[in-house]
Design an enzyme around this catalytic site. Structure first.
Site, PDB file in Angstrom:
ATOM      1  N   SER A 107      -7.060  10.833 -12.356  1.00  0.00           N
ATOM      2  CA  SER A 107      -7.954   9.683 -12.324  1.00  0.00           C
ATOM      3  C   SER A 107      -8.841   9.626 -13.552  1.00  0.00           C
ATOM      4  O   SER A 107      -9.507   8.617 -13.775  1.00  0.00           O
ATOM      5  CB  SER A 107      -8.799   9.723 -11.056  1.00  0.00           C
ATOM      6  OG  SER A 107      -9.294  11.010 -10.846  1.00  0.00           O
ATOM      7  N   HIS A 128      -1.480   6.179 -12.960  1.00  0.00           N
ATOM      8  CA  HIS A 128      -2.616   6.316 -12.048  1.00  0.00           C
ATOM      9  C   HIS A 128      -2.530   5.299 -10.918  1.00  0.00           C
ATOM     10  O   HIS A 128      -2.680   4.095 -11.152  1.00  0.00           O
ATOM     11  CB  HIS A 128      -3.912   6.147 -12.864  1.00  0.00           C
ATOM     12  CG  HIS A 128      -5.154   6.334 -12.082  1.00  0.00           C
ATOM     13  ND1 HIS A 128      -6.336   5.721 -12.404  1.00  0.00           N
ATOM     14  CD2 HIS A 128      -5.410   7.067 -10.968  1.00  0.00           C
ATOM     15  CE1 HIS A 128      -7.257   6.079 -11.540  1.00  0.00           C
ATOM     16  NE2 HIS A 128      -6.729   6.883 -10.657  1.00  0.00           N
ATOM     17  N   GLU A 140      -2.448   2.080 -13.302  1.00  0.00           N
ATOM     18  CA  GLU A 140      -2.889   2.179 -14.706  1.00  0.00           C
ATOM     19  C   GLU A 140      -1.888   3.077 -15.421  1.00  0.00           C
ATOM     20  O   GLU A 140      -1.675   4.222 -14.994  1.00  0.00           O
ATOM     21  CB  GLU A 140      -4.268   2.857 -14.796  1.00  0.00           C
ATOM     22  CG  GLU A 140      -5.440   1.924 -14.728  1.00  0.00           C
ATOM     23  CD  GLU A 140      -6.776   2.657 -14.914  1.00  0.00           C
ATOM     24  OE1 GLU A 140      -7.681   2.085 -15.537  1.00  0.00           O
ATOM     25  OE2 GLU A 140      -6.929   3.794 -14.427  1.00  0.00           O
ATOM     26  N   ASN A 178     -11.930   4.111 -13.445  1.00  0.00           N
ATOM     27  CA  ASN A 178     -13.017   5.002 -13.035  1.00  0.00           C
ATOM     28  C   ASN A 178     -14.218   4.960 -13.966  1.00  0.00           C
ATOM     29  O   ASN A 178     -15.316   5.356 -13.581  1.00  0.00           O
ATOM     30  CB  ASN A 178     -12.497   6.418 -12.843  1.00  0.00           C
ATOM     31  CG  ASN A 178     -11.796   6.523 -11.497  1.00  0.00           C
ATOM     32  OD1 ASN A 178     -12.310   6.027 -10.491  1.00  0.00           O
ATOM     33  ND2 ASN A 178     -10.620   7.110 -11.478  1.00  0.00           N
TER      34      ASN A 178
HETATM   35  N1  3HC Z   1      -0.681   2.826   4.480  1.00  0.00           N
HETATM   36  C1  3HC Z   1      -0.077   1.643   4.684  1.00  0.00           C
HETATM   37  N2  3HC Z   1      -0.757   0.502   4.967  1.00  0.00           N
HETATM   38  C2  3HC Z   1      -2.091   0.595   5.075  1.00  0.00           C
HETATM   39  C3  3HC Z   1      -2.790   1.796   4.871  1.00  0.00           C
HETATM   40  C4  3HC Z   1      -2.022   2.950   4.555  1.00  0.00           C
HETATM   41  N3  3HC Z   1      -2.593   4.142   4.335  1.00  0.00           N
HETATM   42  N4  3HC Z   1      -4.121   1.565   5.030  1.00  0.00           N
HETATM   43  C5  3HC Z   1      -4.242   0.262   5.311  1.00  0.00           C
HETATM   44  N5  3HC Z   1      -3.028  -0.328   5.336  1.00  0.00           N
HETATM   45  C6  3HC Z   1      -2.747  -1.751   5.509  1.00  0.00           C
HETATM   46  C7  3HC Z   1      -2.989  -2.219   6.929  1.00  0.00           C
HETATM   47  O1  3HC Z   1      -1.838  -2.075   7.718  1.00  0.00           O
HETATM   48  C8  3HC Z   1      -3.323  -3.679   6.712  1.00  0.00           C
HETATM   49  O2  3HC Z   1      -2.152  -4.435   6.537  1.00  0.00           O
HETATM   50  P1  3HC Z   1      -2.132  -6.058   6.743  1.00  0.00           P
HETATM   51  O3  3HC Z   1      -2.844  -6.661   5.565  1.00  0.00           O
HETATM   52  O4  3HC Z   1      -0.696  -6.392   6.777  1.00  0.00           O
HETATM   53  O5  3HC Z   1      -2.845  -6.319   8.030  1.00  0.00           O
HETATM   54  C9  3HC Z   1      -4.075  -3.678   5.389  1.00  0.00           C
HETATM   55  O6  3HC Z   1      -3.689  -2.477   4.728  1.00  0.00           O
HETATM   56  C10 3HC Z   1      -5.560  -3.678   5.606  1.00  0.00           C
HETATM   57  O7  3HC Z   1      -5.894  -2.571   6.443  1.00  0.00           O
HETATM   58  P2  3HC Z   1      -6.819  -2.657   7.739  1.00  0.00           P
HETATM   59  O8  3HC Z   1      -6.716  -4.011   8.345  1.00  0.00           O
HETATM   60  O9  3HC Z   1      -6.520  -1.477   8.597  1.00  0.00           O
HETATM   61  O10 3HC Z   1      -8.247  -2.370   7.205  1.00  0.00           O
HETATM   62  P3  3HC Z   1      -9.070  -3.084   6.093  1.00  0.00           P
HETATM   63  O11 3HC Z   1      -8.870  -4.538   6.070  1.00  0.00           O
HETATM   64  O12 3HC Z   1     -10.421  -2.524   6.270  1.00  0.00           O
HETATM   65  O13 3HC Z   1      -8.449  -2.514   4.729  1.00  0.00           O
HETATM   66  C11 3HC Z   1      -8.343  -0.994   2.953  1.00  0.00           C
HETATM   67  C12 3HC Z   1      -8.368  -1.147   4.448  1.00  0.00           C
HETATM   68  C13 3HC Z   1      -7.039  -1.589   2.389  1.00  0.00           C
HETATM   69  C14 3HC Z   1      -8.373   0.496   2.674  1.00  0.00           C
HETATM   70  C15 3HC Z   1      -9.573  -1.771   2.350  1.00  0.00           C
HETATM   71  O14 3HC Z   1     -10.743  -1.342   2.977  1.00  0.00           O
HETATM   72  C16 3HC Z   1      -9.723  -1.598   0.879  1.00  0.00           C
HETATM   73  O15 3HC Z   1      -9.065  -2.244   0.073  1.00  0.00           O
HETATM   74  N6  3HC Z   1     -10.659  -0.688   0.471  1.00  0.00           N
HETATM   75  C17 3HC Z   1     -10.927  -0.395  -0.917  1.00  0.00           C
HETATM   76  C18 3HC Z   1      -9.897   0.580  -1.400  1.00  0.00           C
HETATM   77  C19 3HC Z   1     -10.125   0.965  -2.825  1.00  0.00           C
HETATM   78  O16 3HC Z   1     -11.059   0.532  -3.497  1.00  0.00           O
HETATM   79  N7  3HC Z   1      -9.236   1.836  -3.317  1.00  0.00           N
HETATM   80  C20 3HC Z   1      -9.347   2.357  -4.638  1.00  0.00           C
HETATM   81  C21 3HC Z   1     -10.018   3.689  -4.563  1.00  0.00           C
HETATM   82  S1  3HC Z   1     -10.197   4.369  -6.152  1.00  0.00           S
HETATM   83  C22 3HC Z   1      -8.782   5.218  -6.397  1.00  0.00           C
HETATM   84  O17 3HC Z   1      -7.948   5.357  -5.548  1.00  0.00           O
HETATM   85  C23 3HC Z   1      -8.597   5.807  -7.729  1.00  0.00           C
HETATM   86  C24 3HC Z   1      -8.960   7.244  -7.813  1.00  0.00           C
HETATM   87  O18 3HC Z   1      -8.726   7.642  -9.122  1.00  0.00           O
HETATM   88  C25 3HC Z   1     -10.369   7.600  -7.456  1.00  0.00           C
END
Ligand code: 3HC
Length: 271
Positions: A107, A128, A140, A178
């Protein structure tokens, strides 16, 4: 993130070997993949047959050397500690086939530095992904100083094959994602430390005021507070600018083992 990368790769017709030092981690990874495939199936995103084929395309191994020898592409997703990365890269390098590509899901750690640990810097690149990998569209792609055009094009093609949208970024600390995200999370932690508002209210401000799907403190727990701290340290050391200093509360929580979801406790508690 390894299980998410394996999940998405297997879903797109690739044969995957998921490697970890620990059998127990591999069992947990397999359970997570099964759970996430079931979730996609319930939502009608994939058929039962596709879920079963995906599961069949993933094998699990603790034998890194043998798995590397057989791989065309290795996607490294080990913990964000330079010493750990170093030992893994030196070992992978001994078994890399003559044309294999070594991509890192790091990351924030320098791809040029990771490449310098191997004998084939032209075949090392950053790839990434974002959590949860099956959902988030971005990859990325980070070119190291000596990454070849051929390696870049192969990883770009792979990202597209996995249904992702690749964005090319240069090898600077934190890349783009990040460098922008983590100072925001760090600042939210300063707001907690200084008592500006409650944890829930800080998250509500960013969710309702800025339309973020998760508040920054929920997101920090989701990413892992240890990972957040490692990224802030890379930014702080890499730019030598005090604006990136990690919040003391973040450091304390990591020292206390409060790492977010993965440890059951961070800004929130988890069952
Ligand atoms: N696997 C498969 N599908 C998943 C999943 C997983 N682990 N988690 C969620 N989903 C799917 C759900 O089935 C749902 O599908 P749908 O649109 O068909 O209904 C969709 O994603 C949305 O999930 P939920 O309805 O359960 O819940 P939310 O609407 O609260 O969404 C979330 C969950 C997608 C995690 C949302 O909260 C989100 O986008 N959060 C921000 C995530 C983010 O910013 N990620 C980046 C982090 S930084 C990073 O990773 C980089 C590193 O370097 C630090």
């Amino acid at each position: 993130m390894g299980n998410g990368i394996a999940h998405v790769s297997a879903m797109h017709q690739l044969n995957v070997t998921l490697v970890d030092l620990s059998e127990k981690q591999l069992v947990t990874a397999q359970q997570t993949i099964e759970r996430n495939l079931q979730r996609q199936q319930k939502k009608g995103k994939i058929t039962q047959a596709a879920a079963l084929t995906t599961l069949d395309s993933i094998s699990y191994s603790t034998d890194l050397d043998a798995s590397v020898r057989e791989a065309d592409i290795i996607i490294e997703a080990v913990t964000e500690k330079e010493k750990v990365k170093q030992s893994v890269y030196e070992r992978i390098c001994q078994h890399l086939s003559s044309s294999a590509i070594l991509a890192s899901n790091t990351s924030s750690i320098s791809i040029t530095w990771l490449a310098s640990l191997t004998k084939h810097p032209e075949r090392v690149i950053g790839m990434h992904f974002f959590n949860p990998v099956p959902v988030m569209k971005l990859v990325e792609i980070v070119r190291g100083f000596e990454t070849s055009q051929e390696t870049y094009e192969a990883i770009h093609r792979l990202a597209v094959q996995l249904g992702k949208t690749p964005v090319e970024v240069k090898d600077y600390p934190g890349f783009v994602s990040n460098r922008v995200l983590m100072p925001m999370i760090n600042e939210a932690i300063y707001c907690v430390m200084e008592g500006v508002a409650s944890i829930e209210d800080i998250d509500t401000v960013m969710k309702l005021g800025m339309a973020h799907p998760m508040g920054p403190l929920t997101l920090a727990d989701f990413i892992g507070l240890d990972t957040c701290l490692s990224i802030m340290e890379v930014l702080h050391n890499g730019f030598g600018d005090t604006k990136y200093r990690p919040c003391p509360l973040l450091k304390k929580m990591v020292t206390a083992g409060q790492l977010g979801r993965k440890s059951g406790r961070g800004f929130y508690t988890y069952d």
